[in-house]
Motif scaffolding. Structure first.
Motif, mmCIF file in Angstrom:
data_model
loop_
_atom_site.group_PDB
_atom_site.id
_atom_site.type_symbol
_atom_site.label_atom_id
_atom_site.label_comp_id
_atom_site.label_asym_id
_atom_site.label_seq_id
_atom_site.Cartn_x
_atom_site.Cartn_y
_atom_site.Cartn_z
ATOM 1 N N ALA A 170 0.800 -1.203 -0.015
ATOM 2 C CA ALA A 170 -0.057 -0.198 -0.069
ATOM 3 C C ALA A 170 0.945 1.419 0.205
ATOM 4 N N ALA A 171 2.082 1.264 0.552
ATOM 5 C CA ALA A 171 2.896 2.282 0.548
ATOM 6 C C ALA A 171 3.618 2.562 -0.737
ATOM 7 N N ARG A 253 2.358 9.876 1.554
ATOM 8 C CA ARG A 253 1.162 8.889 1.812
ATOM 9 C C ARG A 253 1.203 7.919 3.141
ATOM 10 N N LEU A 254 -0.077 8.180 3.861
ATOM 11 C CA LEU A 254 -0.154 7.675 5.208
ATOM 12 C C LEU A 254 -0.874 6.272 4.970
ATOM 13 N N LEU A 256 -2.449 3.193 7.187
ATOM 14 C CA LEU A 256 -3.036 2.752 8.433
ATOM 15 C C LEU A 256 -3.212 1.449 8.498
ATOM 16 N N ALA A 257 -2.433 0.630 9.484
ATOM 17 C CA ALA A 257 -2.735 -0.804 9.721
ATOM 18 C C ALA A 257 -2.825 -1.158 11.161
ATOM 19 N N GLY A 258 -2.943 -0.146 12.149
ATOM 20 C CA GLY A 258 -3.074 -0.700 13.283
ATOM 21 C C GLY A 258 -4.357 -0.156 13.968
ATOM 22 N N SER A 259 -5.140 0.574 13.365
ATOM 23 C CA SER A 259 -6.382 1.123 13.921
ATOM 24 C C SER A 259 -7.513 0.102 13.668
ATOM 25 N N VAL A 260 -7.353 -1.020 14.662
ATOM 26 C CA VAL A 260 -8.307 -2.166 14.370
ATOM 27 C C VAL A 260 -9.495 -2.277 15.442
ATOM 28 N N ALA A 261 -9.476 -1.145 16.210
ATOM 29 C CA ALA A 261 -10.403 -1.187 17.254
ATOM 30 C C ALA A 261 -10.783 0.346 17.180
ATOM 31 N N PRO A 262 -12.344 0.662 17.882
ATOM 32 C CA PRO A 262 -12.891 1.842 17.803
ATOM 33 C C PRO A 262 -11.749 2.923 18.711
ATOM 34 N N GLY A 263 -11.769 4.240 18.235
ATOM 35 C CA GLY A 263 -10.870 5.108 18.881
ATOM 36 C C GLY A 263 -11.445 6.467 18.572
ATOM 37 N N PRO A 264 -10.720 7.681 19.093
ATOM 38 C CA PRO A 264 -11.173 8.828 18.672
ATOM 39 C C PRO A 264 -10.612 9.196 17.305
ATOM 40 N N PRO A 265 -11.792 9.853 16.603
ATOM 41 C CA PRO A 265 -11.491 10.265 15.097
ATOM 42 C C PRO A 265 -10.341 11.296 14.912
ATOM 43 N N ILE A 266 -9.795 11.276 13.915
ATOM 44 C CA ILE A 266 -8.505 12.416 13.604
ATOM 45 C C ILE A 266 -9.376 13.460 12.676
ATOM 46 N N THR A 267 -8.563 14.580 12.559
ATOM 47 C CA THR A 267 -8.964 15.624 11.800
ATOM 48 C C THR A 267 -8.087 15.536 10.442
ATOM 49 N N VAL A 268 -8.878 15.625 9.301
ATOM 50 C CA VAL A 268 -8.247 15.790 8.070
ATOM 51 C C VAL A 268 -8.717 17.121 7.399
ATOM 52 N N ASP A 269 -7.729 17.729 6.982
ATOM 53 C CA ASP A 269 -7.888 19.131 6.274
ATOM 54 C C ASP A 269 -8.118 18.708 4.983
ATOM 55 N N PRO A 270 -9.181 18.886 4.421
ATOM 56 C CA PRO A 270 -9.270 18.511 2.686
ATOM 57 C C PRO A 270 -8.386 19.608 1.930
ATOM 58 N N GLU A 271 -8.213 20.833 2.292
ATOM 59 C CA GLU A 271 -7.561 21.649 1.514
ATOM 60 C C GLU A 271 -6.120 21.181 1.375
ATOM 61 N N THR A 281 -4.603 5.753 3.060
ATOM 62 C CA THR A 281 -5.235 4.503 2.977
ATOM 63 C C THR A 281 -5.062 3.526 4.000
ATOM 64 N N GLY A 282 -5.653 2.503 3.870
ATOM 65 C CA GLY A 282 -5.522 1.448 4.999
ATOM 66 C C GLY A 282 -5.472 0.099 4.370
ATOM 67 N N ILE A 283 -5.038 -0.786 5.467
ATOM 68 C CA ILE A 283 -4.890 -2.211 5.113
ATOM 69 C C ILE A 283 -5.413 -3.022 6.215
ATOM 70 N N HIS A 284 -6.263 -4.008 6.028
ATOM 71 C CA HIS A 284 -6.495 -5.083 7.023
ATOM 72 C C HIS A 284 -6.541 -6.433 6.757
ATOM 73 N N ASN A 285 -5.625 -7.066 7.449
ATOM 74 C CA ASN A 285 -5.425 -8.571 7.026
ATOM 75 C C ASN A 285 -4.524 -8.287 5.873
ATOM 76 N N TYR A 286 -4.407 -9.669 5.003
ATOM 77 C CA TYR A 286 -3.432 -9.571 3.738
ATOM 78 C C TYR A 286 -4.019 -10.604 2.641
ATOM 79 N N GLU A 287 -3.363 -10.659 1.598
ATOM 80 C CA GLU A 287 -3.442 -11.344 0.553
ATOM 81 C C GLU A 287 -2.580 -12.613 0.562
#
Length: 338
Positions: A170-171, A253-254, A256-271, A281-287
């Protein structure tokens, strides 16, 4: 069918209150099933989350999904492995037919089952690696392991190393890139070495100074707080993810692979995303390809990095409860020898 005599095997079963030892009947294998004798199982963080109550899971269940073992019996028409093969196996079991599988997301199969996550009262009782034997049903990816590779090096391929391979996919291309790894657990340290092997300058950030120092033996440089081309988060900490996002340079490029449980949201500035050409992007498990890449990576770097030193000496299966706890600094995986 090459089938062992039906008999009993021993499994450590998570009951919600602790670990009980069960004698479980070895079933007759279905076509393309494998029966594997587990040689070594390592303790993944998700199992610790289950027993600590941070993660919901089937109960009772045979936990454990990072392991290595030998095939002792095969069902009819099986071609993915033969009796005597030394293998590791995927966390996910896919149907291979649904839209997600066909589109290449077998890890998110609409009927996915997961090793070490199924009920011990279901039809797939021997579904976890904390047992003397495990049944791998059709749809489980397997990879053969060289006999020269120690068990303690091979077992983490089935989760930690393969997940890192997916994160690096993904990176994107990492040659001459600046890479920041957030979280210096088993995945973070593995990612440091894998990134360095792909030609990146790797820095690792962890709140544990000992783990951060440990990364130096796996190809990482000291973090200088500078901007980065790629950030990969294995910590799952929202504050750490926010900080990593803030360190991306133009075109960064960011992953995310460790966020597998509920947590506080982050702020993303669209501009900021638009003007700086950022990707999140994120990945969960693998192929399945990532499992094979993991074994090849560990084989090729076995003499360069001290992989075996990251795994604690195994305890017997009956003592599993004693290692279902966080490991000391410098040791990233406990292990069990069923």
């Amino acid at each position: 069918m090459d089938q062992v005599n039906v008999g009993l095997t021993r499994a450590a079963v998570w009951t919600g209150d602790g670990i009980d030892m069960w004698d479980i009947e070895i079933p007759t294998l279905e076509p393309e099933d494998l029966l594997v004798r587990v040689d070594l199982a390592t303790v993944c963080g998700s199992d610790l989350h289950t027993v600590s109550g941070r993660r919901n899971g089937a109960c009772p269940s045979v936990l454990g999904h990072e392991a290595v073992g030998h095939v002792v019996a095969v069902g009819d028409a099986t071609s993915i492995a033969a009796v005597g093969d030394r293998i590791v196996w995927s966390v996910t079991v896919s149907c291979g037919r649904c839209d997600r599988c066909i589109s290449g997301f077998t890890a998110k199969c609409s009927a996915v089952r997961k090793v070490g996550h199924e009920s011990a009262t279901s039809a797939w009782t021997l579904s976890g690696s904390y047992a003397r034997h495990i049944v791998l049903p059709h749809g489980t990816a397997v990879a053969r392991v060289p006999h020269s590779m120690p068990d303690a090096v091979a077992a983490p391929a089935a989760c930690a190393t393969a997940t890192v391979m997916a994160a690096l996919d993904a990176a994107g291309a990492l040659e001459s890139k600046r890479v920041l790894i957030v979280g210096a657990g088993m995945l973070g340290i593995t990612a440091a070495a894998a990134g360095a092997e792909r030609g990146a300058t790797v820095r690792v950030l962890d709140r544990d100074p000992e783990r951060q120092r440990l990364c130096r033996a796996f190809g990482a440089d000291e973090d200088d707080g500078a901007q980065t081309d790629v950030a990969i988060d294995f910590s799952g900490s929202s504050s750490a993810v926010q900080a990593a996002l803030g360190r991306l340079d133009i075109g960064g490029r960011l992953v995310l692979a460790g966020s597998v449980a509920p947590g506080p949201p982050i702020t993303v500035d669209p501009e900021a995303v638009v003007r700086n050409w950022l990707t999140v992007t994120g990945i969960h498990n693998y192929e399945p390809r990532h499992l094979h890449q993991a074994v090849a990576f560990l084989r090729d770097t076995g003499e360069k990095y001290p992989w075996e030193s990251l795994v604690e000496a195994p305890v017997p299966l009956a003592e599993l409860a004693s290692v279902l706890r966080p490991t000391p600094s410098g040791i990233l995986r406990s292990s069990v020898a069923p």
